[in-house]
Design an enzyme around this catalytic site. Structure first.
Site, short mmCIF file in Angstrom:
data_model
loop_
_atom_site.label_atom_id
_atom_site.label_comp_id
_atom_site.label_asym_id
_atom_site.label_seq_id
_atom_site.Cartn_x
_atom_site.Cartn_y
_atom_site.Cartn_z
N GLY A 196 14.72 -33.10 23.17
CA GLY A 196 15.62 -33.13 22.03
C GLY A 196 16.46 -31.87 21.96
O GLY A 196 16.75 -31.23 22.97
N SER A 197 16.77 -31.48 20.73
CA SER A 197 17.75 -30.41 20.53
C SER A 197 17.34 -29.08 21.16
O SER A 197 18.19 -28.21 21.36
CB SER A 197 18.00 -30.22 19.05
N THR A 198 16.04 -28.89 21.43
CA THR A 198 15.63 -27.65 22.08
C THR A 198 16.41 -27.45 23.37
O THR A 198 16.73 -26.34 23.77
CB THR A 198 14.12 -27.70 22.37
N LYS B 95 19.41 -28.09 23.84
CA LYS B 95 20.78 -27.61 23.60
C LYS B 95 20.89 -26.14 23.92
O LYS B 95 21.96 -25.66 24.31
CB LYS B 95 21.17 -27.86 22.14
#
Lengths: 129, 589
Positions: B304-306, B308
């Site tokens: 997930g956003s990690t 990014k």
């Protein structure tokens, strides 16, 4: 002459045999002792290992935490409770300078301590004195 | 001396013939033959005897000197027949010398069936003393034709005395090494466990066997307590604190699982690694339950956003995108029949720091698209995200990489979907973004900074690393991770909420939340990962189940608890990230 030499040699032989026997006997004894000590050391090592295992079982953080929660009123430390050593305040100057022979007398004589009560009773008012 | 002796001898012999000459001559003729010089022959024999004896004594003297000179180690260490069935293993210690695993001696009960006189009596007496023995099984074993059978491994000293008192013939004891884990569940996933023969079958224990212990045992040398203990990087106190918080969090958010990892980005040492539910290393049977696997190394997840953080790191390091650039996030991104939405949609043009703090899917996707598929692939491979990560732990999982990596894959992988990696692997990448740009393979053993640098490869520029730390800190100051701003430790972090795939579709309700943190953000000493699998919304979180409501507060609680233990000094009144971290980037230019 020859006979003398022979006798000497035979005597030397007996002495040598006796000496060798003694050494052999001693060395056997020592070897047994070494083996015994080895077993003992080993047993001690095992005992130490068992005790260390027991110690770290008793010392394990989960157990200590549970005990502390049950028996102590302590709380986890907070960040604001930490401070650096160089921020410690200066040590206050002692009331009695070093080298005074009668420190208690010196304290009583101090003018700023004259009104301080020395017991747990309330100090009498100045008018009653 | 030899010749003198021979001369004396011959004179004594030579004096004889005068007295009883005929008798002597007769015996001489009978014994030696008529024409032999007896004196010369005797002399030669004597000489031979002297040489032989001298040689004999010479050998003895030589051996004595050899025994005296050679050290005792020449002697073969004879091991006791009643020992040494199970391998002796070296102790495992944590980084402060606390025992994680050690050997203790335990007696085991065996029988030699051919020597047992009355099987029925033996069975009756043994089961009376050891009630947990199966009567039928013991009877079968004792009546077997084999010469040796185990009855019970690892009995207590009291049981041993009790059995000894029975006085049964054909029943005996052997002392064996038994592996004990005094801290039980605390570090089970790291340490692993052993089987009944003390052979490592998981975790570091298996690694020990692979690295020579098994060979040592085969050679019969691993029986004694002589081996050096093995020091691990894990810190028992931190490990416990992390586990305690994660167990609490798992209960609170009614999650399926929770996992946490603390790593030193400068050395790659793993200070703590927890995945609950876990198991007690003393009871390895629990480890067979598939829900108890170590999610950090054996599982792969879409982070997930990690992820990014990696995308933004790539963008800043390429030199084509700078912190002041902005990207269009006014509308959702249309890609073929797919539409990429933002969770915290702002519907305007966002700068790079804003994309990071609002965790904009659209923004990161556009960033990755600008650099292209090949660059994206190349960067992730450089950061070790596409290959299997191997550590000391034998358990490792291969990342799930899309076979045909097209633009759509780059779009989704940019915000952490479509590429599943082991969380430990992702942390290695994050560590490289934080520590000044060195990719250091993580380890479970103690390692110094110098050793780490020998293994490190530079993957990004130091200035990129500073910018990433600025973004991480900014996200805690005013982004999605404000709940982890533990006073005094200057935490930086990135949240992640990944939708899980259920029956081939991304589920809206089942999510995997994560929080990646770095502390302190200005001079990183530790990186931290908290992962919660399928947390539920609870009244306290107003029904939300996203990372900011569960993984982040848990991360904050963990940091507040462990930072003092890690020896980090709390610093207050530090300036905001743009002054403290970003200023140094500008200066260094």
């Amino acid at each position: 002459m020859i006979r003398l030499i022979n006798i000497c040699v035979i005597a030397a032989l007996f002495v040598a045999a006796a000496y060798v026997y003694k050494i052999k006997f001693e060395s056997t004894q020592r070897a047994e002792q070494v083996a015994k000590l080895r077993t003992e050391i080993r047993r001690e090592h095992d005992a130490i290992a068992a005790l260390r295992a027991e110690w770290s079982r008793l010392d394990n953080p989960a157990r200590i935490q549970e005990l502390a929660r049950r028996h102590l009123a302590l709380k986890p430390i907070e960040q604001r409770q930490f401070d650096r050593l160089d921020q410690l305040p200066e040590r206050p100057t002692p009331l009695v300078p070093a080298g005074v022979s009668d420190p208690i007398g010196f304290l009583i004589a101090l003018p700023e301590l004259a009104d301080t009560p020395t017991a747990s009773i309330t100090a009498p008012k100045k008018s009653e004195r | 001396m030899r010749s003198a002796l021979a001369v004396t001898h011959s004179t004594t012999l030579g004096a004889a013939p005068g007295t009883n000459s005929w008798r002597r001559r007769l015996s001489h003729a009978l014994l030696y033959g008529p024409n032999v010089d007896r004196a010369a022959k005797a002399k030669a024999r004597l000489g031979l005897a002297i040489v032989v004896f001298a040689l004999g004594y010479g050998v003895i003297a030589g051996r004595l000197v050899m025994f005296a000179v050679a050290p005792e180690s020449q002697l073969v260490r004879r091991s006791n027949a009643a020992d040494a069935v199970a391998t002796a293993r070296p102790d495992l210690l944590d980084r402060n010398g606390e025992i994680l695993a050690t050997d203790v001696r335990a007696p085991s009960l065996f029988a030699e069936p051919h020597r047992i006189i009355d099987v029925d009596e033996a069975v009756e007496l043994l089961t009376a003393v050891l009630p947990d023995l199966e009567t039928a099984e013991v009877r079968e074993r004792l009546s077997s034709k084999r010469r040796f059978v185990w009855l019970k491994r690892e009995i207590t000293p009291e049981q041993r005395v009790a059995v000894h008192r029975l006085g049964l013939p054909g029943i005996g004891f052997m002392t064996e090494n038994k592996r004990v884990y005094p801290n039980g569940v605390a570090a089970a996933h790291i340490i692993g466990h052993v089987n009944i023969d003390n052979q490592g079958i998981a975790g570091i224990e298996k690694w020990l066997d692979r690295n020579g212990l098994a060979d040592l045992h085969l050679a019969g040398l691993a029986t004694d307590r002589l081996q050096q203990p093995v020091e691990l990087a894990v810190d028992l106190r931190i490990q416990h604190a992390l586990r305690d918080e994660l167990v609490k969090a798992r209960d609170k958010y009614k999650a399926k699982a929770a996992a946490g990892l603390i790593m030193d980005p400068r050395t790659g040492e793993i200070t703590a690694m927890v995945s609950v539910p876990d198991y007690d290393a003393n009871n390895p049977r629990e480890a067979l339950d598939p829900t108890r696997i170590n999610r950090l190394t054996t599982g792969v997840f879409e982070m997930g956003s990690t992820f990014k953080a990696l995308t933004v790191g790539m963008a800043l390091d390429s030199g084509k995108i700078s912190l002041t650039d902005s990207f269009d996030a006014r509308t959702a991104l249309q890609y073929g029949k797919f539409t990429i939405h933002d969770f915290h949609a702002q519907n305007r043009v966002l700068t790079v720091p804003e994309i990071f703090t609002y965790s904009s899917n659209v923004g990161t996707a556009r960033m990755a698209l600008k650099l292209g598929v090949e660059h994206h692939k190349w960067f992730l491979r450089k950061l070790g995200q596409l290959d299997r990560l191997r550590t000391e732990l034998p358990e490792s999982a291969e990342p799930l990489v899309p076979r045909n990596w097209g633009e759509l894959n780059t779009v989704t992988i940019a915000f952490g979907h479509g590429l599943s990696v082991a969380p430990l692997q992702a942390m290695m990448g994050v560590g490289a973004l934080m520590n000044g740009g060195y990719l250091i393979p993580p380890t479970f053993r103690k390692r110094s900074e110098k050793e780490a640098m020998a293994l490190a490869t530079r993957v990004i520029k130091p200035s990129t690393s500073e910018k990433m730390r600025y973004l991480m800190r900014l996200n805690v100051e005013k982004g999605t991770a404000t709940k982890a701003d533990v006073d005094g430790f200057y935490v930086g972090g990135k949240t992640g909420t990944a939708e899980k795939v259920v029956a081939g579709r991304y589920s809206k309700t089942k999510v995997l939340t994560s929080f990646t943190a770095v502390l302190p953000a200005d001079q990183p000493r530790y990186v931290l990962l908290i992962m919660i699998d399928e947390p539920q919304g609870i009244p306290e979180t107003k029904g939300f189940a996203t990372s900011g409501w569960n993984a982040v507060p848990v991360g904050g609680a963990v940091i507040a608890r462990i930072a003092p233990l890690l020896g980090l000094e709390p610093r207050f009144e530090l300036p905001a990230s743009d002054k403290l971290i970003l200023a140094s980037v500008r200066e260094s230019r």
